[in-house]
Design an enzyme around this catalytic site. Structure first.
Site, PDB file in Angstrom:
ATOM      1  N   LEU A   1      46.862  45.253  43.392  1.00  0.00           N
ATOM      2  CA  LEU A   1      46.164  44.662  42.255  1.00  0.00           C
ATOM      3  C   LEU A   1      46.590  43.205  42.157  1.00  0.00           C
ATOM      4  CD1 LEU A   1      46.595  47.411  39.480  1.00  0.00           C
ATOM      5  CD2 LEU A   1      44.568  46.986  40.874  1.00  0.00           C
ATOM      6  N   ASP A   2      45.712  42.353  41.626  1.00  0.00           N
ATOM      7  CA  ASP A   2      46.099  40.963  41.405  1.00  0.00           C
ATOM      8  C   ASP A   2      47.249  40.899  40.402  1.00  0.00           C
ATOM      9  OD1 ASP A   2      44.062  40.251  43.094  1.00  0.00           O
ATOM     10  OD2 ASP A   2      42.641  39.810  41.483  1.00  0.00           O
ATOM     11  N   LYS A   3      47.988  39.822  40.468  1.00  0.00           N
ATOM     12  CA  LYS A   3      49.149  39.659  39.593  1.00  0.00           C
ATOM     13  C   LYS A   3      48.782  39.780  38.122  1.00  0.00           C
ATOM     14  CE  LYS A   3      52.793  36.331  38.435  1.00  0.00           C
ATOM     15  NZ  LYS A   3      53.377  35.002  38.748  1.00  0.00           N
TER      16      LYS A   3
ATOM     17  N   ARG B   1      36.386  39.574  39.996  1.00  0.00           N
ATOM     18  CA  ARG B   1      36.431  38.258  39.361  1.00  0.00           C
ATOM     19  C   ARG B   1      35.376  37.335  39.967  1.00  0.00           C
ATOM     20  NH1 ARG B   1      42.700  37.057  40.207  1.00  0.00           N
ATOM     21  NH2 ARG B   1      42.141  35.061  39.232  1.00  0.00           N
TER      22      ARG B   1
END
Length: 487
Positions: free
Chosen positions: A297-299, A404
């Site tokens: 997952l993205d930060k 995103r």
């Protein structure tokens, strides 16, 4: 009264019981005194080790490098209390044959007869660079995973090394193979090695998606490793373990699902010292195995993150993600409200800067360098006027920054996104935090061992819960994305 030594003209001592007509009593089997092997070893100048047992020394065999059970089980053929007779200086033809007791008590080291080449130094006195030959019949015991990891970590600090793939590591991706061998090496560094062609498998340049086979040789360049993780039972390790335990949404003997908080990276990178992969060091078991990541997952994305607790579970779950059998649902807060309340976004995505792991993604054309197809279904769950929309997203593919980039592509970037939010003169409504509003809300995946579906839901992170309360959104509202297609 001691029995006189036996005499024979054949040059071989008689062993075992005498012939039926000989009338001789049964004697203990002492073996031949002069065998072809003994003669060959003496001709080559091999010395008999002083560590060999007396009973073995009489056969000219060096037991110093034999298997432990072979040394321990060597039978003692000498009667207790038998005095050792001094070695005669006479030639072999003039020396009477010795009895079993005399041969058993003979010293292990003998001076070679005159005219013979001098014996080589004992094996334990040779230079360290000369490896002794293995005479033991048993194969060496396979090293443990911890021993392999420690040995390779120490070797890498010295220069270019070649690692051999064990049967237990068969089928692993090359980047996961190195990550398992060197847990203190950042994953971004491993990806950089692969991208630059510094990592080679059987002499050929390796790609990140390549899978290793048993016995394959992996060439690794010199590396500077990070500091070792905190030792088990240290205050830091105990704190990391307690923190991870507080994040667990689901756990069994094969896997667990964590509720990853906003701002915590999944893997290390430039300037990132605290991340999930590093925290998992505190969960190493007694065999040295650490739980493994199977997706990312993205930060700044919160929510469900699956962790495999065994190598088999990691391989099975990774295969599940590759086959798109895992069902994922994300919640997000977008700027504006899409005119089409339920839709499908299908584009090609490529990195703006090739080689940068965290580069911004752009919508590309089919055939562009590095372009991959990305497919996302979305639905509007609720809205706050025409200013904000609560989106439910179902990604079919799993590209970097896919949700995103797709939200920005349709003109409704996600609130708090520092990379893709590009609406000019847009003001954040009061009371909302300027943080990425994206949550991995739910994941349904077959269990790696039983294949039964595991369905886990993550709660809203604090900043999104605050926004939902301010906007009057009900988290228990029906989610229409559930009915979206799976492909």
């Amino acid at each position: 009264m001691t029995k006189p030594p036996s005499r024979g003209g054949s040059g071989r001592s008689r062993t075992g019981p005498g012939g039926p007509a000989s009338g001789r009593p049964l004697r203990a089997r002492t073996g031949p005194r002069n065998t072809a092997r003994d003669a060959a070893e003496r001709a080559a100048g091999l010395a008999i080790s002083s560590r060999a047992s007396p009973s073995r020394a009489s056969f000219g065999r060096d037991m110093s490098d034999a298997a432990p059970w072979e040394r321990d089980e060597a039978p003692s053929r000498a009667p207790a209390g038998s005095p050792a007779k001094p070695k005669s200086e006479r030639s072999k033809s003039e020396r009477p044959r010795a009895g079993a007791a005399e041969r058993a008590e003979r010293p292990a080291s003998r001076k070679p007869p005159e005219g013979r080449p001098p014996a080589r130094p004992r094996r334990d006195e040779r230079q360290d660079s000369e490896a002794p030959r293995s005479r033991g019949p048993a194969e060496p015991k396979a090293p443990t995973r911890r021993a392999l990891r420690e040995a390779t970590a120490e070797a890498l600090a010295t220069g270019v090394q070649t690692l051999e793939v064990t049967p237990d590591e068969a089928g692993m991706r090359i980047d996961r193979f190195l990550s398992a061998r060197f847990p203190q090496l950042p994953f971004t560094r491993i990806q950089s090695l692969v991208r630059k062609g510094e990592l080679r498998v059987n002499g050929k340049r390796a790609k990140a998606a390549d899978r290793v086979e048993p016995g394959a040789s992996v060439r690794v360049p010199p590396l500077s490793l990070e500091a070792r993780p905190p030792a088990p039972n240290s205050p830091r390790a105990e704190g990391d373990l307690a923190f991870l335990r507080s994040l667990i949404l689901y756990e069994d003997q094969d896997m667990m699902v964590l509720n990853k908080p906003f701002g915590l990276a999944v893997q290390g990178g430039s300037g990132t010292t605290r991340h999930v992969d590093g925290l998992l060091e505190a969960m190493r078991d007694k065999d040295g195995q650490k739980p493994r990541l199977v997706h990312r997952l993205d930060k700044d994305t919160a929510g469900c993150l699956i962790i495999a607790k065994t190598r088999l579970a990691a391989a099975t779950l990774a295969k599940t993600f590759r086959s798109r059998a895992a069902r994922k649902i994300y919640w997000a807060l977008a700027a504006g409200v899409p005119k089409v309340r339920q839709g499908r976004i299908s584009t090609y995505l490529a990195k703006e800067e090739i080689g940068d792991a965290d580069a911004r993604m752009r919508v590309a054309k089919h055939g562009d360098e590095g372009a991959s197809h990305a497919l996302t279904y979305y639905a509007v769950v609720d809205q706050a006027g025409q200013k904000l929309a609560w989106l439910s997203l179902k990604p079919v593919t799993g590209r970097t920054h896919q949700l995103r980039a797709h939200a920005a592509h349709i003109g409704h970037p996600l609130v708090g996104d520092p990379k893709y939010f590009d609406i000019e003169n847009w003001e954040l409504p009061g009371g909302l935090q300027n943080r990425l509003h994206l949550l991995a809300r739910r994941i349904v995946i077959p269990h790696p061992r039983t294949a039964k579906p595991i369905d886990v839901t993550a709660p809203l992170p604090p900043h999104m819960a605050q926004s939902w309360n301010l906007l009057g959104f009900d988290a228990a509202r029906y989610d229409p994305i559930v009915e979206a297609p799976e492909a």
